[in-house]
Design an enzyme around this catalytic site. Sequence first.
Site, short mmCIF file in Angstrom:
data_model
loop_
_atom_site.label_atom_id
_atom_site.label_comp_id
_atom_site.label_asym_id
_atom_site.label_seq_id
_atom_site.Cartn_x
_atom_site.Cartn_y
_atom_site.Cartn_z
N ASP A 95 17.26 12.36 -25.43
CA ASP A 95 18.13 11.49 -26.22
C ASP A 95 17.48 11.26 -27.58
O ASP A 95 16.85 10.23 -27.82
CB ASP A 95 18.33 10.16 -25.47
CG ASP A 95 19.46 9.33 -26.06
OD1 ASP A 95 19.78 9.53 -27.24
OD2 ASP A 95 20.00 8.48 -25.36
N GLY B 142 13.58 9.08 -24.81
CA GLY B 142 13.92 8.78 -26.19
C GLY B 142 14.76 7.54 -26.31
O GLY B 142 14.32 6.43 -26.03
N GLY B 143 16.03 7.71 -26.72
CA GLY B 143 16.88 6.56 -26.98
C GLY B 143 16.69 6.05 -28.39
O GLY B 143 15.82 6.51 -29.14
N TRP B 144 17.47 5.08 -28.75
CA TRP B 144 17.44 4.54 -30.11
C TRP B 144 16.04 4.10 -30.51
O TRP B 144 15.53 4.45 -31.57
CB TRP B 144 18.41 3.38 -30.21
CG TRP B 144 18.47 2.72 -31.56
CD1 TRP B 144 17.90 1.54 -31.92
CD2 TRP B 144 19.13 3.22 -32.72
NE1 TRP B 144 18.16 1.26 -33.23
CE2 TRP B 144 18.92 2.27 -33.76
CE3 TRP B 144 19.87 4.37 -33.01
CZ2 TRP B 144 19.43 2.44 -35.05
CZ3 TRP B 144 20.39 4.54 -34.29
CH2 TRP B 144 20.16 3.57 -35.28
N THR B 145 15.38 3.33 -29.65
CA THR B 145 14.08 2.76 -30.01
C THR B 145 12.97 3.78 -30.00
O THR B 145 12.03 3.70 -30.80
CB THR B 145 13.74 1.61 -29.04
OG1 THR B 145 14.80 0.65 -29.07
CG2 THR B 145 12.44 0.93 -29.41
N GLU C 51 17.74 10.53 -31.35
CA GLU C 51 18.67 9.91 -32.32
C GLU C 51 17.98 9.71 -33.67
O GLU C 51 17.38 8.67 -33.89
CB GLU C 51 19.16 8.58 -31.76
CG GLU C 51 19.85 8.73 -30.41
CD GLU C 51 20.36 7.41 -29.84
OE1 GLU C 51 20.68 6.50 -30.62
OE2 GLU C 51 20.42 7.31 -28.62
N ASP D 296 0.79 -1.22 0.00
CA ASP D 296 0.00 0.00 0.00
C ASP D 296 0.82 1.28 0.00
O ASP D 296 0.28 2.36 0.18
CB ASP D 296 -0.94 0.01 1.20
CG ASP D 296 -0.20 -0.06 2.54
OD1 ASP D 296 1.00 -0.39 2.53
OD2 ASP D 296 -0.83 0.19 3.59
N GLN D 297 2.14 1.18 -0.19
CA GLN D 297 2.92 2.42 -0.16
C GLN D 297 2.73 3.17 -1.47
O GLN D 297 2.51 2.57 -2.53
CB GLN D 297 4.40 2.13 0.10
CG GLN D 297 5.15 1.42 -1.01
CD GLN D 297 6.56 1.04 -0.57
OE1 GLN D 297 6.76 0.44 0.46
NE2 GLN D 297 7.53 1.40 -1.38
N TYR E 132 30.94 6.23 -29.02
CA TYR E 132 31.04 4.77 -29.09
C TYR E 132 30.10 4.33 -30.21
O TYR E 132 29.41 5.15 -30.82
CB TYR E 132 30.65 4.12 -27.76
CG TYR E 132 29.46 4.74 -27.05
CD1 TYR E 132 28.16 4.52 -27.49
CD2 TYR E 132 29.64 5.58 -25.95
CE1 TYR E 132 27.07 5.08 -26.86
CE2 TYR E 132 28.55 6.16 -25.31
CZ TYR E 132 27.26 5.91 -25.77
OH TYR E 132 26.19 6.48 -25.15
N ASP E 133 30.10 3.04 -30.53
CA ASP E 133 29.29 2.51 -31.62
C ASP E 133 29.66 3.11 -32.98
O ASP E 133 28.81 3.18 -33.87
CB ASP E 133 27.80 2.73 -31.36
CG ASP E 133 27.26 1.85 -30.25
OD1 ASP E 133 27.99 0.93 -29.83
OD2 ASP E 133 26.13 2.10 -29.79
N ASP F 184 16.90 14.70 -19.44
CA ASP F 184 17.85 14.46 -20.52
C ASP F 184 17.05 14.05 -21.76
O ASP F 184 16.17 13.19 -21.68
CB ASP F 184 18.84 13.36 -20.14
CG ASP F 184 19.77 13.00 -21.28
OD1 ASP F 184 20.65 13.81 -21.60
OD2 ASP F 184 19.61 11.89 -21.86
N TRP G 13 27.52 4.22 -20.84
CA TRP G 13 26.38 3.34 -21.12
C TRP G 13 26.84 1.92 -20.88
O TRP G 13 27.71 1.45 -21.59
CB TRP G 13 25.90 3.49 -22.57
CG TRP G 13 24.75 2.58 -22.84
CD1 TRP G 13 24.79 1.28 -23.23
CD2 TRP G 13 23.37 2.92 -22.73
NE1 TRP G 13 23.53 0.77 -23.35
CE2 TRP G 13 22.64 1.75 -23.05
CE3 TRP G 13 22.68 4.07 -22.37
CZ2 TRP G 13 21.24 1.73 -23.04
CZ3 TRP G 13 21.31 4.05 -22.36
CH2 TRP G 13 20.60 2.89 -22.70
#
Length: 617
Positions: free
Chosen positions: A389, A348-351, A391, A321-322, A459-460, A387, A597
């Site tokens: 993101d 957001g992010g890639w997906t 892409e 119940d919190q 990176y990537d 933030d 990441w």
Amino acid sequence: MSTQAPPRRTGVRARATAGLTALLLPLAAMVGLASPAQAASSATATYTKTSDWGSGFGGSWTVKNTGTTALSSWTVEWDFPAGTKVTSAWDATVTNNGDHWTAKNVGWNGTLAPGASVSFGFNGSGPGSPANCKLNGGSCDGGSVPGDEAPSAPGAPVASGITDTSVKLTWSAATDDKGVKNYDVLRDGAKVATVTGTTYTDTALTAGTDYSYSVQARDTADQTGPASASVKVRTTGGGTDPGPGPGSKVNLGYFTNWGVYGRNYHVKNLVTSGSAQKITHINYAFGNVQNGKCTIGDAFADYDKAYTADQSVDGKADTWDQPLRGNFNQLRKLKAQYPHIKVLWSFGGWTWSGGFGQAVQNPAAFAQSCYDLVEDPRWADVFDGIDLDWEYPNACGLSCDTSGPAAFTNMMKAMRAKFGANNLVTAAVTADASPGGKIDAADYGGAAQYIDWYNVMTYDFFGAWAAKGPTAPHSPLTSYPGIPQAGFNSAEAIAKFKAKGVPSAKLLLGIGFYGRGWTGVTQKEPGGTATGPAQGTYEQGIEDYKVLKNSCPANGTVAGTAYAHCGTNWWSYDTPATVTSKMGWAKSQGLGGAFFWEFSGDTANGELVGAISNGLK
């Protein structure tokens, strides 16, 4: 160019019915607060103030059928004083006419059998409490007390005698036309005691923890008046925050909400690994961007998953119940132990970047939606900013965007205007420094005035999406002879952002806590041919550092990044040694720090987080 959110998982529990939202309220802790009224005895409506965060509060009404026949519907009415209002509600339809408020049942919770009850909740703003309550046109207390008014609010509690585990509270008395019988003491909105006097000592508290106290009076007819103003108390002890000192460079890590599933990585792991005392910021990934708005990414992981005592940051189990559970509550507990850590909610992010194009068509409305979600009273104290993101703006990622070069700047300007100077506003950005590449596609220089920093995704750059190679380090610090693509390295990306007017201190160097690799490779050095991606634990062509350090130890370095050839597999990844070297370079460039990441790729003792921390000193 980032290892971002994977496709939506199957088997994740969904919140399928509106009824489940009632579990977000501490129903078991509700205290009846019947308002004076004038009729019927077949049902009651009681009010509880469930939380108070200064500028607003949470409230809940419970309707109970006290009669012998079923109720087919219910309507609760009450008055708020001027300046107090409902800002959002659930499990009821709430409307108002000026300061008079009306709540009607929704389709699934209108029928109440004898003895049954149902609750609905709301968030509000302002200092007032409900008065003149009516239930289905009659009394909310199931009877009438002619001429008897509810007691006044007591004085705000004064705290004294604060120790690691206790605090003494004293308040001035309330008044009532028939006399005050006792007082309810509320800690963080829930009743912890009922006392006859005007003092109470609360015990069995946790050292170094923040609490909020208020009191409300109960008269001889058992009517409860409005709660007093609250006082905030922090218990002593709890140790000193061992984190980086003031002025330290940023050491930011991404924490993924889906990591609590197959990866079995939780907020507590930040403590057990020793990483919590070394980082400065956390980006919580990801919230979604849909229909022009910021939305929840995974409700179950974010705020509903129940943690057992052994899984929890503070060793205390969640209760059914919190008001808040899941990662958000664990992050709240983490910040209580490590106050230096700031948490941003990343969207957001890639997906999930496909929604930004629609969102930036109305930047102000988009910013308002993000602010409303990040600052939702249930978890506003958890987050220190946002933030974004995307892409990629005006370029192609999982999908292609044609919003134009100014869209990113317009978005960040709107975010800063809405979130203000006291919240962090940041963005993850491309590291494609090739001529006419993704850095050139948007006005990152113009947007820099509105942001605290950019997380440059260095990176990537290369990976097994080019199935036959050539093999190349996915996170080269610098160019090198034979690099497959000009402009695909950290140094050129940072230089290009600087040339576009982004201050060095607003640039963070990105580190991947994973490697990318190929199989069918015979050549040890970079530039070899391959037959396809190497096998990874969760996805082909990618593997965590914690696995690679043992399964395929590094046996070479190129452009500041380690690589390894074992059998027919070829991997590139960063090690504590290459991270240390990159941090030295970041300092030489005057960068604001580094980010990575993501946490779960590190070892159980946080080797890479430690290397970043030590390297930035």
